[in-house]
Design a protein around this motif. Structure first.
Motif, PDB file in Angstrom:
ATOM      1  N   ALA A  52       0.857  -1.156  -0.070  1.00 34.54           N
ATOM      2  CA  ALA A  52       0.004  -0.015  -0.055  1.00 34.54           C
ATOM      3  C   ALA A  52       0.666   1.238  -0.082  1.00 34.54           C
ATOM      4  O   ALA A  52       0.222   2.167  -0.314  1.00 34.54           O
ATOM      5  N   ASN A  53       1.964   1.090   0.337  1.00 33.77           N
ATOM      6  CA  ASN A  53       2.994   2.176   0.544  1.00 33.77           C
ATOM      7  C   ASN A  53       4.120   2.332  -0.680  1.00 33.77           C
ATOM      8  O   ASN A  53       5.203   3.124  -0.591  1.00 33.77           O
ATOM      9  N   VAL A  54       4.027   1.514  -1.548  1.00 37.91           N
ATOM     10  CA  VAL A  54       4.922   1.387  -2.671  1.00 37.91           C
ATOM     11  C   VAL A  54       4.204   1.223  -4.112  1.00 37.91           C
ATOM     12  O   VAL A  54       3.471   0.659  -4.089  1.00 37.91           O
ATOM     13  N   ASN A  55       4.728   1.962  -4.963  1.00 36.94           N
ATOM     14  CA  ASN A  55       4.424   1.840  -6.377  1.00 36.94           C
ATOM     15  C   ASN A  55       5.312   0.435  -6.968  1.00 36.94           C
ATOM     16  O   ASN A  55       6.065   0.639  -7.500  1.00 36.94           O
ATOM     17  N   VAL A  56       4.570  -0.508  -6.741  1.00 35.21           N
ATOM     18  CA  VAL A  56       5.254  -2.050  -7.017  1.00 35.21           C
ATOM     19  C   VAL A  56       5.664  -1.976  -8.440  1.00 35.21           C
ATOM     20  O   VAL A  56       6.610  -2.317  -8.635  1.00 35.21           O
ATOM     21  N   GLY A  57       4.686  -1.741  -9.289  1.00 34.64           N
ATOM     22  CA  GLY A  57       5.042  -1.754 -10.846  1.00 34.64           C
ATOM     23  C   GLY A  57       6.211  -1.025 -11.386  1.00 34.64           C
ATOM     24  O   GLY A  57       6.685  -1.011 -12.331  1.00 34.64           O
ATOM     25  N   GLN A  58       6.782  -0.009 -10.430  1.00 41.67           N
ATOM     26  CA  GLN A  58       7.853   0.821 -10.914  1.00 41.67           C
ATOM     27  C   GLN A  58       9.138   0.260 -10.825  1.00 41.67           C
ATOM     28  O   GLN A  58      10.147   0.601 -11.697  1.00 41.67           O
ATOM     29  N   PHE A  59       9.360  -0.809 -10.015  1.00 44.06           N
ATOM     30  CA  PHE A  59      10.630  -1.362  -9.775  1.00 44.06           C
ATOM     31  C   PHE A  59      10.733  -2.676 -10.416  1.00 44.06           C
ATOM     32  O   PHE A  59       9.747  -3.500 -10.154  1.00 44.06           O
ATOM     33  N   ASN A  60      12.044  -2.879 -11.175  1.00 47.64           N
ATOM     34  CA  ASN A  60      11.915  -4.069 -11.913  1.00 47.64           C
ATOM     35  C   ASN A  60      12.586  -5.492 -11.039  1.00 47.64           C
ATOM     36  O   ASN A  60      12.830  -6.534 -11.413  1.00 47.64           O
ATOM     37  N   THR A  61      12.947  -5.023  -9.729  1.00 47.13           N
ATOM     38  CA  THR A  61      13.265  -6.039  -8.636  1.00 47.13           C
ATOM     39  C   THR A  61      12.067  -6.268  -8.026  1.00 47.13           C
ATOM     40  O   THR A  61      12.367  -7.092  -6.886  1.00 47.13           O
ATOM     41  N   LEU A  62      11.110  -6.185  -8.080  1.00 43.41           N
ATOM     42  CA  LEU A  62       9.789  -6.801  -7.546  1.00 43.41           C
ATOM     43  C   LEU A  62       9.031  -7.781  -8.403  1.00 43.41           C
ATOM     44  O   LEU A  62       8.520  -7.131  -9.480  1.00 43.41           O
ATOM     45  N   THR A  63       8.686  -8.726  -8.112  1.00 40.05           N
ATOM     46  CA  THR A  63       7.823  -9.673  -9.059  1.00 40.05           C
ATOM     47  C   THR A  63       6.591 -10.347  -8.107  1.00 40.05           C
ATOM     48  O   THR A  63       6.738 -10.188  -6.814  1.00 40.05           O
ATOM     49  N   GLY A  64       5.802 -11.015  -8.889  1.00 41.93           N
ATOM     50  CA  GLY A  64       4.674 -11.509  -8.046  1.00 41.93           C
ATOM     51  C   GLY A  64       3.599 -10.623  -7.385  1.00 41.93           C
ATOM     52  O   GLY A  64       3.384  -9.515  -7.504  1.00 41.93           O
ATOM     53  N   THR A  65       2.889 -11.176  -6.774  1.00 45.18           N
ATOM     54  CA  THR A  65       1.733 -10.702  -5.830  1.00 45.18           C
ATOM     55  C   THR A  65       2.248 -10.231  -4.526  1.00 45.18           C
ATOM     56  O   THR A  65       2.751 -10.958  -3.749  1.00 45.18           O
ATOM     57  N   LYS A  66       2.101  -8.937  -4.299  1.00 48.47           N
ATOM     58  CA  LYS A  66       2.209  -8.582  -3.153  1.00 48.47           C
ATOM     59  C   LYS A  66       1.129  -7.964  -2.135  1.00 48.47           C
ATOM     60  O   LYS A  66       0.323  -7.364  -2.793  1.00 48.47           O
TER      61      LYS A  66
END
Length: 333
Positions: A52-66
């Motif tokens: 809820a506190n991160v724009n997950v889609g902006q970062f290429n080192t985050l994957t999957g469902t958070k």
């Protein structure tokens, strides 16, 4: 678990430069060591954040469902020696938007459950979601920082922490290879320093040194982390530059995943120093590396990335203060 050779994990994309301050599914701390708290130690800071506190889609080192549920759980740390043999591991609880500090010296010298095999052993650490495994990716969003402490807080030097992709094993872009409950291999392709991926390539970078004898006196160590052990890096050719653009050729040895090089005319290998650079040095300058250790053929390269930095001590009369300087990346050529 030993990770003697690089695998194809992370092979779908290339590294451009070491990323700092960005989140990952997992974290790589490329240099962790302790001789005991109050002597030589590593302090690690981990923050687990709610999506809820991160724009997950902006970062290429985050994957999957958070989710708000996946960031509540346990993190698993793994400590490996210079050759990527696992020495120790354990887990700790985190909640969403939680901060946890790891004092490696206190962990190793815990009188209730000491880990003497990790004392005076240069190594590295991987931290990931304890729920991640062969078929399950990390549900965590992790930020990290680390510091090497010398003496009783006489000085502290920043240790770069690199974010990792930890999706299910075998998926495109995965950078953490699991074997059951253990980590077998990591390859920080998206957030690390690009390395040679195939035959005929070399990764070019330089590292600064400072060795002045009179005040402010200096001393230097180089730290080079690779995703594999590789004998191709024995008798590695280097160019040692002074401050006036003059270069002298020399060699050093960096065959391990983690290499800690003592820099100086009187440098000696030892338990904490894996190699030396003694020739061609001036008071200050830099050392240029051209590492040709690609593990794939020219027509089927395997993407690889690492981390390199200098630890430069400066003694201005109030004690030695150690500073960190990342390698100057010049690209794969």
């Amino acid at each position: 678990m030993a990770a003697a050779v690089a695998t194809a994990i992370g092979a779908s994309s290339a590294a451009y430069a070491v990323q700092q301050g960005t989140p990952g599914d997992a974290l790589l701390i490329p240099y962790v060591v302790t001789a005991g708290a109050g002597r030589l130690n590593t302090m690690i800071s981990v923050v687990a954040v709610s999506p809820a506190n991160v724009n997950v889609g902006q970062f290429n080192t985050l994957t999957g469902t958070k989710t708000a549920e996946s960031c509540n759980g346990r993190l698993h740390w793994f400590f490996f020696d210079k050759e990527s043999n696992e020495v120790a591991d354990n887990t700790f609880a985190v909640t969403c938007n939680d901060w946890v500090g790891l004092d490696f010296g206190t962990i190793v010298e815990d009188p209730a459950r000491p880990i003497p095999s990790a004392l005076n052993v240069p190594g590295y650490m991987v931290i990931t979601d304890n729920a991640a495994g062969d078929t399950t990716g990390s549900g965590m969003i992790l930020y990290g920082a680390a510091y090497q402490i010398r003496g009783n807080w006489a000085t502290q030097a920043y240790i770069p922490v690199v974010p990792l992709v930890d999706s299910a094993d075998g998926t495109v872009g995965d950078e953490v290879d699991h074997v059951g409950a253990f980590v077998a291999n990591v390859n920080p392709v998206k957030a690390g320093m690009a390395l040679a991926s195939g035959q005929g390539q070399r990764a070019v970078f330089s590292l600064r040194y400072y060795l002045k004898a009179d005040a402010p006196a200096g001393d230097t160590e180089f730290v080079l982390w690779f995703p594999d052990n590789n004998a191709a890096r024995v008798n590695q050719n280097i160019l040692v530059y002074d401050a006036d653009e003059r270069a002298i050729s020399a060699t050093t040895n960096v065959p391990y995943e983690l290499n800690v090089i003592g820099v100086g005319a009187d440098a000696k290998e030892g338990r904490l120093i894996t190699a030396t650079i003694r020739d061609g040095l001036s008071e200050t300058g830099f050392v240029a590396f051209g590492v040709a250790d690609g593990v794939g053929p020219a027509n089927a390269p395997t993407s690889r990335a690492g981390v390199a930095f200098s630890l430069i001590g400066v003694n201005g009369g109030n004690g030695d203060q150690t500073q960190t300087e990342l390698a100057h990346e010049r690209g794969v050529q």
